[in-house]
Design an enzyme around this catalytic site. Structure first.
Site, mmCIF file in Angstrom:
data_model
loop_
_atom_site.group_PDB
_atom_site.id
_atom_site.type_symbol
_atom_site.label_atom_id
_atom_site.label_comp_id
_atom_site.label_asym_id
_atom_site.label_seq_id
_atom_site.Cartn_x
_atom_site.Cartn_y
_atom_site.Cartn_z
ATOM 1 N N ILE A 266 0.816 -1.220 0.000
ATOM 2 C CA ILE A 266 0.000 0.000 0.000
ATOM 3 C C ILE A 266 0.847 1.266 0.000
ATOM 4 O O ILE A 266 0.384 2.329 -0.367
ATOM 5 C CB ILE A 266 -1.015 -0.049 1.174
ATOM 6 C CG1 ILE A 266 -1.981 -1.215 0.921
ATOM 7 C CG2 ILE A 266 -1.791 1.251 1.329
ATOM 8 C CD1 ILE A 266 -2.843 -1.605 2.072
ATOM 9 N N TYR B 33 -13.017 -18.078 -1.218
ATOM 10 C CA TYR B 33 -13.465 -17.042 -0.280
ATOM 11 C C TYR B 33 -13.304 -17.535 1.162
ATOM 12 O O TYR B 33 -12.635 -16.883 1.971
ATOM 13 C CB TYR B 33 -14.928 -16.714 -0.575
ATOM 14 C CG TYR B 33 -15.510 -15.596 0.262
ATOM 15 C CD1 TYR B 33 -15.139 -14.263 0.042
ATOM 16 C CD2 TYR B 33 -16.436 -15.863 1.272
ATOM 17 C CE1 TYR B 33 -15.679 -13.239 0.802
ATOM 18 C CE2 TYR B 33 -16.986 -14.838 2.027
ATOM 19 C CZ TYR B 33 -16.613 -13.532 1.795
ATOM 20 O OH TYR B 33 -17.146 -12.513 2.556
ATOM 21 N N LYS C 28 -10.444 -16.185 3.636
ATOM 22 C CA LYS C 28 -10.748 -15.437 4.865
ATOM 23 C C LYS C 28 -10.157 -16.139 6.092
ATOM 24 O O LYS C 28 -9.745 -15.496 7.058
ATOM 25 C CB LYS C 28 -12.262 -15.290 5.021
ATOM 26 C CG LYS C 28 -12.892 -14.335 4.002
ATOM 27 C CD LYS C 28 -12.600 -12.881 4.366
ATOM 28 C CE LYS C 28 -13.328 -11.925 3.443
ATOM 29 N NZ LYS C 28 -13.115 -10.523 3.804
HETATM 30 P P1 NAD Z 1 -18.503 -5.465 -1.849
HETATM 31 O O1 NAD Z 1 -18.158 -6.405 -2.970
HETATM 32 O O2 NAD Z 1 -19.615 -4.521 -2.058
HETATM 33 O O3 NAD Z 1 -17.223 -4.638 -1.419
HETATM 34 C C1 NAD Z 1 -15.915 -5.108 -1.522
HETATM 35 C C2 NAD Z 1 -15.048 -3.966 -2.044
HETATM 36 O O4 NAD Z 1 -13.686 -4.405 -2.113
HETATM 37 C C3 NAD Z 1 -15.450 -3.540 -3.464
HETATM 38 O O5 NAD Z 1 -15.556 -2.148 -3.524
HETATM 39 C C4 NAD Z 1 -14.312 -4.068 -4.336
HETATM 40 O O6 NAD Z 1 -14.121 -3.314 -5.518
HETATM 41 C C5 NAD Z 1 -13.143 -3.991 -3.376
HETATM 42 N N1 NAD Z 1 -12.046 -4.908 -3.722
HETATM 43 C C6 NAD Z 1 -12.146 -6.221 -4.039
HETATM 44 N N2 NAD Z 1 -10.924 -6.728 -4.278
HETATM 45 C C7 NAD Z 1 -10.039 -5.710 -4.094
HETATM 46 C C8 NAD Z 1 -8.626 -5.593 -4.219
HETATM 47 N N3 NAD Z 1 -7.872 -6.647 -4.565
HETATM 48 N N4 NAD Z 1 -8.064 -4.397 -3.966
HETATM 49 C C9 NAD Z 1 -8.820 -3.309 -3.630
HETATM 50 N N5 NAD Z 1 -10.162 -3.365 -3.509
HETATM 51 C C10 NAD Z 1 -10.755 -4.551 -3.745
HETATM 52 O O7 NAD Z 1 -18.764 -6.373 -0.573
HETATM 53 P P2 NAD Z 1 -19.270 -5.947 0.883
HETATM 54 O O8 NAD Z 1 -20.524 -6.671 1.131
HETATM 55 O O9 NAD Z 1 -19.212 -4.505 1.073
HETATM 56 O O10 NAD Z 1 -18.149 -6.640 1.780
HETATM 57 C C11 NAD Z 1 -17.086 -5.895 2.354
HETATM 58 C C12 NAD Z 1 -16.239 -6.815 3.204
HETATM 59 O O11 NAD Z 1 -17.043 -7.384 4.253
HETATM 60 C C13 NAD Z 1 -15.648 -7.989 2.415
HETATM 61 O O12 NAD Z 1 -14.340 -8.217 2.863
HETATM 62 C C14 NAD Z 1 -16.540 -9.143 2.797
HETATM 63 O O13 NAD Z 1 -15.858 -10.356 2.744
HETATM 64 C C15 NAD Z 1 -16.950 -8.785 4.209
HETATM 65 N N6 NAD Z 1 -18.232 -9.397 4.564
HETATM 66 C C16 NAD Z 1 -19.404 -8.914 4.055
HETATM 67 C C17 NAD Z 1 -20.595 -9.537 4.399
HETATM 68 C C18 NAD Z 1 -21.934 -9.037 3.889
HETATM 69 O O14 NAD Z 1 -22.945 -9.676 4.183
HETATM 70 N N7 NAD Z 1 -22.019 -7.951 3.183
HETATM 71 C C19 NAD Z 1 -20.586 -10.655 5.243
HETATM 72 C C20 NAD Z 1 -19.376 -11.129 5.697
HETATM 73 C C21 NAD Z 1 -18.196 -10.484 5.385
#
Ligand code: NAD
Length: 312
Positions: A61, A144, A148
């Site tokens: 980063i 995934y 994680k």
């Molecule tokens: P989302 O797909 O809307 O958001 C993920 C974001 O990460 C996106 O904006 C994507 O462009 C970005 N991204 C992906 N790969 C990347 C990379 N290599 N470098 C930079 N950016 C990258 O999903 P979300 O629902 O907002 O989930 C956010 C986080 O929360 C994730 O890590 C997900 O695993 C975790 N999570 C979400 C949920 C849910 O129910 N929404 C549940 C469990 C965990």
């Protein structure tokens, strides 16, 4: 504080940026826009407290000075994370290393958005943090789930070996405005199909269960975990512990949208978990956090948001 949020243009990341800025912090949002959308953060672009960096977390980063790091970058919906599974696991694994290294350089806390998917297809009706899970390491969801899990391992090894200040939240299904309406997650899928009066597609017989947390409940949980005392590292479950079958969810969405949709049963994809219900005792005791928004109220707000989109 100056706070770094990876995955800032995504569903949860954009709501977290809003919360942090309204709490008075400056936010640097990182995203590679793989699944996120600039539209989710366009209202922040003119805010002097917000800065966007188009960057991929699989790459280091760089030399940022920050006080806290939230690592949310990772595609979260099965359709999205299975498009390029190799990239998905790299994002989890290399992304974790890169945020942890940055946290060490800054001597600041770093929070990992882990997931209930680390429990896989759980053999217990309610998942406590001590449960080690039941994950198929070579299945189509493994990029995934195992990504994680590996990220959690890295967080705790960096903590024990190098003194990193870590926080791990295990997030259960969260829904609300700004979810990508077309990425196949169950709540958004059902709402879109109901609004269009199309058949609601249920994979399986609808008896499998999920617990749904509204986004406005989840975000304060992440923030209070981040700001908790250093000995609280997690993992801590965050979600809603009211469990519904997928059929119940479909029926509620049909009722609330006053839709004419009927239900179409389709084969269950492999490794789809049968049940999901967080035990929230740790979140309640350690963070004084619990969800407040009932499914009906959260669905109403989400339906309202989806009706305003121009995709129909
Ligand atoms: P989302 O797909 O809307 O958001 C993920 C974001 O990460 C996106 O904006 C994507 O462009 C970005 N991204 C992906 N790969 C990347 C990379 N290599 N470098 C930079 N950016 C990258 O999903 P979300 O629902 O907002 O989930 C956010 C986080 O929360 C994730 O890590 C997900 O695993 C975790 N999570 C979400 C949920 C849910 O129910 N929404 C549940 C469990 C965990």
């Amino acid at each position: 504080m100056r706070v770094l949020v990876t995955g800032a243009a995504g569903f949860l990341g954009s709501h977290l940026c809003d919360q942090l800025i309204s709490d008075g912090h400056s936010v640097i949002g990182i995203d590679n826009l793989q699944t996120g959308r600039l539209k989710n953060i366009e209202h922040l672009q003119s805010n002097s407290k917000f800065e966007f960096l188009h960057h991929d977390v699989t790459e280091p980063i760089g030399n940022l000075k920050v006080d806290q790091i939230y690592n949310l970058a990772c595609p979260a919906s099965p359709i999205q994370y299975q498009i390029d599974p190799v990239k998905t696991i790299k994002t989890s694994f290399l992304g974790a290393i890169n945020v942890l290294d940055l946290a060490l350089e800054n001597n600041c806390p770093v929070l990992q958005s882990s997931t209930s998917e680390v429990y896989g297809d759980p053999t217990t009706p309610e998942q406590v943090e001590e449960y080690w899970g039941n994950v198929n390491p070579i299945g189509i969801r493994a990029c995934y789930d195992e990504g994680k899990r590996a990220a959690e391992t890295l967080f705790f090894d960096y903590h024990r070996q190098l003194g990193a200040k870590v926080k791990v939240a295990r997030i259960f299904n969260t829904y609300g405005p700004r979810m990508d309406p077309l990425d196949g997650r169950v709540v958004s899928n059902f709402i879109i199909q109901a609004i269009r009066n199309e058949p609601i597609s249920i994979f399986g017989d609808g008896s499998h269960t999920r617990s749904f947390c509204y986004v406005a409940d989840l975000i304060p949980g992440l923030v209070s975990l981040m700001n908790s005392i250093p000995t609280i590292t997690g993992p801590i479950n965050l979600g809603n512990n009211q469990e519904f079958s997928i059929l119940e969810l479909a029926e509620e969405v049909i009722r609330l949208t006053e839709s004419d949709s009927n239900i179409l049963y389709l084969p269950l994809p492999s490794d789809d978990p049968q049940q999901r219900k967080p035990n929230l005792k740790k979140a309640e005791e350690l963070l004084s956090w619990k969800p407040k928004i009932e499914l009906r109220e959260g669905l109403q707000k989400t339906i309202h948001h989806f009706r305003e989109l121009t995709i129909y």
